[in-house]
Design an enzyme around this catalytic site. Structure first.
Site, short mmCIF file in Angstrom:
data_model
loop_
_atom_site.label_atom_id
_atom_site.label_comp_id
_atom_site.label_asym_id
_atom_site.label_seq_id
_atom_site.Cartn_x
_atom_site.Cartn_y
_atom_site.Cartn_z
CE LYS A 1 11.95 -60.96 41.46
NZ LYS A 1 10.57 -60.53 41.71
CG ASP B 1 10.67 -58.85 38.61
OD1 ASP B 1 9.83 -58.69 39.50
OD2 ASP B 1 11.63 -58.07 38.45
P1 NDP Z 1 8.19 -54.60 32.97
O1 NDP Z 1 9.47 -55.09 32.43
O2 NDP Z 1 6.93 -55.04 32.34
O3 NDP Z 1 8.17 -53.01 33.04
C1 NDP Z 1 9.10 -52.32 33.77
C2 NDP Z 1 8.88 -50.84 33.57
O4 NDP Z 1 9.72 -50.13 34.47
C3 NDP Z 1 9.23 -50.37 32.19
O5 NDP Z 1 8.43 -49.28 31.83
C4 NDP Z 1 10.68 -49.98 32.35
O6 NDP Z 1 11.12 -49.01 31.40
C5 NDP Z 1 10.71 -49.41 33.73
N1 NDP Z 1 12.04 -49.66 34.31
C6 NDP Z 1 12.61 -50.85 34.58
N2 NDP Z 1 13.84 -50.71 35.07
C7 NDP Z 1 14.06 -49.41 35.10
C8 NDP Z 1 15.15 -48.64 35.52
N3 NDP Z 1 16.29 -49.18 36.01
N4 NDP Z 1 15.03 -47.31 35.44
C9 NDP Z 1 13.89 -46.78 34.97
N5 NDP Z 1 12.81 -47.44 34.57
C10 NDP Z 1 12.91 -48.74 34.63
O7 NDP Z 1 8.22 -55.02 34.52
P2 NDP Z 1 7.01 -55.16 35.54
O8 NDP Z 1 5.97 -54.16 35.24
O9 NDP Z 1 6.65 -56.59 35.62
O10 NDP Z 1 7.74 -54.80 36.92
C11 NDP Z 1 7.76 -53.48 37.46
C12 NDP Z 1 8.06 -53.54 38.94
O11 NDP Z 1 7.04 -54.29 39.60
C13 NDP Z 1 9.37 -54.22 39.34
O12 NDP Z 1 9.87 -53.62 40.50
C14 NDP Z 1 8.93 -55.64 39.67
O13 NDP Z 1 9.84 -56.28 40.54
C15 NDP Z 1 7.61 -55.35 40.36
N6 NDP Z 1 6.65 -56.44 40.43
C16 NDP Z 1 6.25 -57.11 39.32
C17 NDP Z 1 5.31 -58.11 39.41
C18 NDP Z 1 4.78 -58.82 38.22
O14 NDP Z 1 3.86 -59.63 38.38
N7 NDP Z 1 5.26 -58.56 37.02
C19 NDP Z 1 4.75 -58.51 40.71
C20 NDP Z 1 5.18 -57.68 41.82
C21 NDP Z 1 6.11 -56.70 41.67
P3 NDP Z 1 12.05 -49.45 30.17
O15 NDP Z 1 11.16 -50.24 29.27
O16 NDP Z 1 12.52 -48.20 29.59
O17 NDP Z 1 13.14 -50.29 30.78
O1 2IT Z 2 7.89 -59.50 42.63
C1 2IT Z 2 6.98 -60.33 42.43
O2 2IT Z 2 6.17 -60.64 43.30
C2 2IT Z 2 6.89 -60.93 41.09
N1 2IT Z 2 7.66 -60.57 40.21
C3 2IT Z 2 5.88 -62.01 40.81
C4 2IT Z 2 6.40 -63.34 41.27
C5 2IT Z 2 5.53 -64.53 40.91
O3 2IT Z 2 5.99 -65.63 41.25
O4 2IT Z 2 4.47 -64.38 40.34
#
Ligand code: NDP
Ligand code: 2IT
Length: 450
Positions: free
Chosen positions: A131, A171
């Protein structure tokens, strides 16, 4: 938080982690949850302790920290800190996202890299755990500033990554735009066009369905669980936190499967739409205009907006899908959800539920799907992007989606069977951690003491 384990060998490992990694509470939490849940596997796998597999697995293979200096639109130099934690390469090249958020620090990236080891193992694809990220905040920055940051970030990161070494992706705060700028800079420096990042644009090696994969995969996993119960998403009320990549596509798939999604949030507040969220409105606000979720009520005046995101867990629902960030459901939120009759909690985010809240759900009959299994669809589809890049081909949306669905079904069955075989049916936390661990442990043993 009390980090004492009753098993002396496991407790010794935990105490060493705390002593060697000062001020990293999220990392302790991830290790604590993991060690607690794998105890039932120790009797049949003495090598985990005797050959120091567990003691080795909690120590990252490599941690890289670096300066990221860039110039903002006013001509001022800004300084951020960049990180890449290369946690475990026993079963494949390091693989995991890049998080860009002001809260990012080494401990948060270590918790994420640690979870990624077992998640990637569960996908069945050859990917190790890693990561990275930075405390850079993309919010409110111009495209030019984001590009300047991404290029500077890659000017250091490029020497540590590679298609067969370490493959970053998106992420929080890192989406297609950021991956594109990073990829361009990597290509420029190395003079090589390789699959060094995933989540790329479709015109330069990205995979169809990668954008949708994490949210869709989460719903496929929960759907497997519902099927096991002889049930389905049809007619269920669903609350989803976040309004980013994972939340948007979890909403889309849940709706396609017949559920009514009534709430979403961002870090400033939440929206409640009793008629069901209009996802085209959310996509326009979040993906196109990069605005706050509060804008939703301007387009849908019958919906409500509340400041602060905690209130979202007081909305009654059958299924809760936390898809924002770590520790967004604490014990009070868990109590509110249980009191309102929640049946299933599926983690789209990484570690969105505190240990106390997780235990509360599990001891109150809520079926709990841990992130490292339930949100593995994103990285699994990144693995499929790597395969397509290697064979210089691109598969159709339907092909990738079918493979994603199959992988999520396999992960569900693997976690379900592992838990059942240990006499802990429906404990998907133990099922996921043990199933994910045993494959990595086997590879580490075979490769000797490294
Ligand atoms: P994005 O940046 O696209 O969206 C994140 C969302 O969560 C936004 O709505 C954001 O609000 C909110 N958020 C982020 N940080 C905070 C915080 N500290 N407090 C409150 N709200 C928060 O990220 P993703 O959708 O890609 O990721 C969301 C989660 O999923 C994370 O935990 C990530 O690690 C996990 N994840 C992502 C994957 C991927 O493929 N993208 C794969 C597997 C897991 P705001 O805009 O106001 O910050
Ligand atoms: O938390 C996760 O699994 C991710 N943010 C996606 C990682 C990836 O390599 O696609």
């Amino acid at each position: 938080m009390d980090y004492t384990l009753s098993n002396p060998a496991l407790n010794a490992i935990m105490q060493k982690v705390i002593a060697k990694n000062p001020s990293e509470p999220e990392f302790y939490q991830a290790v604590m949850e993991f060690l607690t849940s794998i105890e039932p596997a120790l009797a049949s796998h003495p090598e985990l302790i005797e050959e120091k597999i567990l003691e080795r697995i909690v120590e990252p293979e490599r941690q890289i920290m670096f300066r990221v200096a860039w110039v903002d639109d006013k001509g001022e130099i800004q300084v951020n800190r960049g990180f890449r934690v290369q946690f475990n390469s026993a079963i494949g090249p390091y693989k995991g996202g890049i998080r860009l958020h002001p809260s990012v620090n080494l401990g948060i990236l270590k918790f994420l890299g640690f979870e990624q080891i077992f998640k990637n193992s569960l996908t069945g694809l050859p990917m190790g755990g890693g990561k990275g990220g930075s405390d850079f905040d993309p919010k409110g920055k111009s495209d030019n500033e984001v590009m300047s940051f991404c290029q500077s970030f890659m000017r250091e990161l490029y020497r540590h990554i590679g298609a067969d070494r370490d493959v970053p992706a998106g992420d929080i705060g890192t989406g297609a735009r950021e991956v594109g700028y990073m990829f361009g800079q990597y290509k420029k420096i190395t003079n090589e066009f390789t699959g060094v990042l995933t989540g790329k644009g479709l015109s330069f090696g990205g995979s169809l369905a990668r954008t949708e994969a994490t949210g869709y995969g989460l719903c496929y996993f929960v759907d497997c669980l519902l099927k096991k119960l002889g049930d389905s998403f049809e007619g269920k009320t669903v609350v989803i936190s976040g309004a980013g990549n994972v939340a948007i596509y979890a909403t889309e798939k849940a709706q396609q499967l017949g559920a009514k999604v009534v709430a979403l949030c961002d870090s400033t507040g939440y929206i409640y739409d009793a008629d069901g969220i209009k996802l085209d409105v959310v996509k326009e606000i979040k993906e196109v205009k990069r605005q706050r979720i509060s804008e939703y009520v301007k387009a849908v005046p019958t919906a409500k907006y509340e400041d602060g995101r905690k209130g979202i867990w007081t909305i009654p629902c059958d299924i809760a899908l936390p898809c924002a960030t770590q520790n967004e459901i604490d014990i009070d939120d868990a109590k509110a959800l249980v009191a309102n009759g929640v049946k299933i909690v599926g983690e789209g985010a990484n570690m969105p539920t505190t240990i106390e809240a997780t235990n509360y759900f599990m001891s109150n009959g809520v079926l709990f799907c841990p992130g490292k299994a339930a949100n593995a669809g994103g990285v699994a589809t990144s693995g499929l992007e790597m395969s397509q890049n290697s064979e210089r081909l691109s598969w159709t949306f339907e092909e990738v989606d079918a493979k994603l669905k199959q992988i999520m079904t396999n992960i569900f069955n693997n976690c379900d069977k592992t838990a059942k075989d240990l006499g802990m049916e429906n404990n998907f936390v133990a099922g996921a951690n043990i199933a994910g661990l045993l494959k990595v442990a086997d590879a580490m043993r075979a490769q000797g003491c490294i």
